[in-house]
Every structure is written in C-alpha cells, then in structure tokens.
Design a protein around this motif. Structure first.
Motif, PDB file in Angstrom:
ATOM      1  N   ASN A   1       0.871  -1.179   0.000  1.00 62.08           N
ATOM      2  CA  ASN A   1       0.000   0.000   0.000  1.00 62.08           C
ATOM      3  C   ASN A   1       0.907   1.227   0.000  1.00 62.08           C
ATOM      4  O   ASN A   1       1.463   1.592   1.032  1.00 62.08           O
TER       5      ASN A   1
ATOM      6  N   GLU B   1      -7.057   4.590   7.832  1.00 62.53           N
ATOM      7  CA  GLU B   1      -6.829   6.029   7.598  1.00 62.53           C
ATOM      8  C   GLU B   1      -8.075   6.664   6.986  1.00 62.53           C
ATOM      9  O   GLU B   1      -8.404   7.812   7.275  1.00 62.53           O
TER      10      GLU B   1
ATOM     11  N   LYS C   1       0.169   4.225  -0.326  1.00 61.91           N
ATOM     12  CA  LYS C   1      -0.486   5.415   0.246  1.00 61.91           C
ATOM     13  C   LYS C   1      -0.237   6.639  -0.656  1.00 61.91           C
ATOM     14  O   LYS C   1      -0.170   6.496  -1.869  1.00 61.91           O
TER      15      LYS C   1
ATOM     16  N   ILE D   1      -0.159   0.545  12.864  1.00 64.22           N
ATOM     17  CA  ILE D   1       0.067   1.081  11.522  1.00 64.22           C
ATOM     18  C   ILE D   1       1.004   2.286  11.553  1.00 64.22           C
ATOM     19  O   ILE D   1       0.698   3.295  12.200  1.00 64.22           O
ATOM     20  N   GLY D   2       2.124   2.142  10.897  1.00 61.96           N
ATOM     21  CA  GLY D   2       3.079   3.237  10.777  1.00 61.96           C
ATOM     22  C   GLY D   2       3.732   3.638  12.097  1.00 61.96           C
ATOM     23  O   GLY D   2       4.361   4.687  12.187  1.00 61.96           O
TER      24      GLY D   2
ATOM     25  N   LEU E   1      -0.342  -6.869   4.364  1.00 60.69           N
ATOM     26  CA  LEU E   1      -0.601  -5.584   3.704  1.00 60.69           C
ATOM     27  C   LEU E   1       0.477  -4.647   4.249  1.00 60.69           C
ATOM     28  O   LEU E   1       0.529  -4.361   5.442  1.00 60.69           O
ATOM     29  N   ILE E   2       1.335  -4.201   3.351  1.00 59.62           N
ATOM     30  CA  ILE E   2       2.570  -3.555   3.763  1.00 59.62           C
ATOM     31  C   ILE E   2       2.544  -2.082   3.375  1.00 59.62           C
ATOM     32  O   ILE E   2       2.365  -1.763   2.189  1.00 59.62           O
ATOM     33  N   GLY E   3       2.754  -1.201   4.337  1.00 58.57           N
ATOM     34  CA  GLY E   3       2.787   0.225   4.053  1.00 58.57           C
ATOM     35  C   GLY E   3       4.217   0.685   3.812  1.00 58.57           C
ATOM     36  O   GLY E   3       4.789   0.510   2.726  1.00 58.57           O
ATOM     37  N   GLY E   4       4.841   1.256   4.839  1.00 60.35           N
ATOM     38  CA  GLY E   4       6.173   1.855   4.718  1.00 60.35           C
ATOM     39  C   GLY E   4       7.192   0.978   4.007  1.00 60.35           C
ATOM     40  O   GLY E   4       7.914   1.449   3.111  1.00 60.35           O
TER      41      GLY E   4
ATOM     42  N   GLU F   1      -5.641  -5.171  10.439  1.00 62.52           N
ATOM     43  CA  GLU F   1      -4.635  -4.135  10.666  1.00 62.52           C
ATOM     44  C   GLU F   1      -4.964  -3.388  11.953  1.00 62.52           C
ATOM     45  O   GLU F   1      -5.778  -2.447  11.937  1.00 62.52           O
TER      46      GLU F   1
ATOM     47  N   GLY G   1       0.468  -3.788   9.552  1.00 60.45           N
ATOM     48  CA  GLY G   1       0.821  -2.947  10.696  1.00 60.45           C
ATOM     49  C   GLY G   1       2.285  -3.125  11.021  1.00 60.45           C
ATOM     50  O   GLY G   1       2.663  -4.077  11.699  1.00 60.45           O
ATOM     51  N   SER G   2       3.123  -2.225  10.455  1.00 67.11           N
ATOM     52  CA  SER G   2       4.565  -2.241  10.712  1.00 67.11           C
ATOM     53  C   SER G   2       5.221  -3.577  10.384  1.00 67.11           C
ATOM     54  O   SER G   2       6.121  -4.032  11.097  1.00 67.11           O
ATOM     55  N   VAL G   3       4.774  -4.214   9.307  1.00 62.25           N
ATOM     56  CA  VAL G   3       5.466  -5.425   8.847  1.00 62.25           C
ATOM     57  C   VAL G   3       6.766  -4.983   8.176  1.00 62.25           C
ATOM     58  O   VAL G   3       6.793  -4.023   7.388  1.00 62.25           O
TER      59      VAL G   3
ATOM     60  N   HIS H   1      -9.613   1.077   4.662  1.00 64.58           N
ATOM     61  CA  HIS H   1      -8.366   1.277   5.406  1.00 64.58           C
ATOM     62  C   HIS H   1      -8.633   2.214   6.585  1.00 64.58           C
ATOM     63  O   HIS H   1      -9.419   3.155   6.471  1.00 64.58           O
TER      64      HIS H   1
HETATM   65  P1  PGA Z   1       2.639   0.203   7.736  1.00 62.66           P
HETATM   66  O1  PGA Z   1       1.196   0.434   7.064  1.00 62.66           O
HETATM   67  O2  PGA Z   1       3.178  -1.086   7.169  1.00 62.66           O
HETATM   68  O3  PGA Z   1       3.437   1.396   7.351  1.00 62.66           O
HETATM   69  O4  PGA Z   1       2.406   0.094   9.213  1.00 62.66           O
HETATM   70  C1  PGA Z   1       0.314  -0.644   6.813  1.00 62.66           C
HETATM   71  C2  PGA Z   1      -0.962  -0.121   6.218  1.00 62.66           C
HETATM   72  O5  PGA Z   1      -1.394   0.975   6.579  1.00 62.66           O
HETATM   73  O6  PGA Z   1      -1.582  -0.786   5.354  1.00 62.66           O
END
Ligand code: PGA
Length: 257
Positions: free
Chosen positions: A9, A98, A11, A173-174, A232-235, A168, A212-214, A96
């Motif tokens: 993701n 957010e 973002k 998350i983040g 589901l990977i953000g950063g 998540e 969530g912070s994976v 999501h």
């Molecule tokens: P994160 O975000 O890996 O940066 O914690 C995950 C997400 O919001 O999908």
C-alpha cells in the motif's frame, strides 16, 4: 492450501520518477518469485496507468487504494471500481483505517464500496482493526466482528469467496509497533471462526492477511502462523528490497505449512 498474498500500500507517496525506479527494482528483485504467492502493489490512483504499463508482462499485480461506493454517478473527484478495472487493477483496498478515521468512512459506506467493487470485477481487500484504546479496553474482537458483520450483512458470506480480509490493528500502523505473531494469530483465528460459523468451505479458503509495521525482519515469524496468509505492507513497500524480501518470506513460510 491458501495462496499467500503480499500487497504493498503505497499510500500518498511517490512521483513519476520515483515510481519508475521502484517498479524497475521490484521487477528485478521479484523475477524469481514463483506462482505460489501473489504479489500486488497499490499505487496512488493517478500513477496506476504508469505502473500498469511498466508491469505489463510482470507477475506483480496492481490494485487500487480506494474506490467510490457508487458505480456510476456525478461524483466529483471520485474514481469508480470500473475505472480501476479499466486500468488493469485486480484488487482494491476497502476500509483502510486512515479512511475510516481521517475521512469518516462508516461501516455502511465500506460495505457499499465492497459490493460495488465486486460488481465491477475487483477483489476487495477489506481492512478491519481496532484502535489502541479499544485494544486496551479489551474490545479488539468486538470491534473487528462489528466491522466484518456490516459487510457480511450487505453482501452475504458467498461474496467472501472472492475477497481478502486484512487485519490491521490501528495501533500498529506506521508506528513501528507490530502485533506479536501470537497476538495476530489469535485475532486471525477468531476472524476465521466467525466465517466458519457461516461456511466452513469459504472460511477455510479465505485469505486473512496482516498489516501494521510489517518489515523484512518480522514478516517471516508472522507469516509462519497458521491463519496469517500474507501481509498488507505500508512503509516497507516503498523500498524494493524490503518489499521483495517480505514477498519471499511469505512464499517460503507457506511452503513449510
Ligand atoms: P505500515 O502500514 O506497514 O506502514 O504500518 C500498513 C498499512 O497501513 O496498510
């Protein structure tokens, strides 16, 4: 066996130049990825066409980060699920946290998005998860069950044959605070049990991914859990090397189940 899914993701990150480099690096890092894992990137919508062109002959799939809850309408600024399909998306992230928390998306709106997205041929990735306060007051599953139930009531259990659930926890998350593999597994198991009460077959096949912070450091331990079918990977999805390592971790942990 459930095929693992790792989705990035992105973002609201990137520029044309950065995305060009990221996609090039992803392609070379993921060239060896075999077909027992699905790998997906979800760029900001304005860049979907660029990514879709660049990934034409790649195994990396493309998804949207959001879509409208209405199929066709005068709806300034929104993007319909059919438009995402038109540009090569197979999946779309729905609900999501957010969007729930910052944009006030309600369970009902999210349920409508799920239905309309599926109607356009997209597979929804339905995000659920509790806030820190809800977790601290012992309401984690209550919150997640309510979020799932609104969608189940709208679309029915059979719709989940073609969807993914992403657990998540908002507090993870983040923030760098990941749920422990045991905490995440515990929630994933409860989610699967909820679906089992409606259909054993759909519950057994449903992919429930964790977000969530994976990172490339903690992914393997999470993905080794029985009911965690990817992430589901953000950063970490913005760094080609990290995201590729996470995809490879998913593949090998599924193979060892
Ligand atoms: P994160 O975000 O890996 O940066 O914690 C995950 C997400 O919001 O999908």
């Amino acid at each position: 066996m459930r095929t693992s899914l790792v989705a990035g993701n992105w973002k609201m990150n990137g520029s044309r130049a950065q995305i060009q480099l990221l996609v090039q690096d992803l392609q070379s890092n993921l060239a060896q990825l075999s077909s027992d894992i699905e790998c997906l990137v979800c760029p900001p919508s304005i860049y979907i066409d660029q990514v879709s062109q660049a990934l034409k002959s790649s195994i990396i799939q493309i998804g949207g980060q959001n879509c409208s809850e209405i199929a066709i309408a005068a709806f300034t600024g929104e993007i319909s699920p059919a438009m995402l399909r038109d540009f090569g998306c197979n999946y779309v992230i729905i609900g999501h946290s957010e969007r729930r928390l910052l944009l006030g998306e309600t369970d009902d709106v999210i349920a409508a998005k799920f239905r309309v997205a599926q109607g356009a041929g997209l597979k929804p990735i339905l995000c659920v998860g509790e806030t820190k306060e809800q977790m601290q007051s012992g309401q984690s599953f209550l919150v997640v069950a309510r979020q799932l139930q609104t969608v189940l009531t709208e679309v029915g259990i059979n719709a989940f044959a073609n969807a993914v659930v992403a657990y998540e926890p908002v507090w993870a998350i983040g923030t760098g605070l990941t749920a422990t593999p045991e905490q995440a597994q515990n929630m994933h198991q409860q989610i699967r049990e909820k679906f089992s009460n409606l259909s054993l077959d759909i519950a057994a096949k449903l992919r429930i991914i964790y977000g969530g912070s994976v990172t490339s450091g903690n992914a393997r331990a999470l993905f080794e859990q029985q009911d965690i079918d990817g992430g589901l990977i953000g950063g970490a999805s913005l760094k080609a090397r990290d995201f590729s390592d996470i995809c490879h971790a998913a593949k090998s942990s599924m193979a060892s189940l």
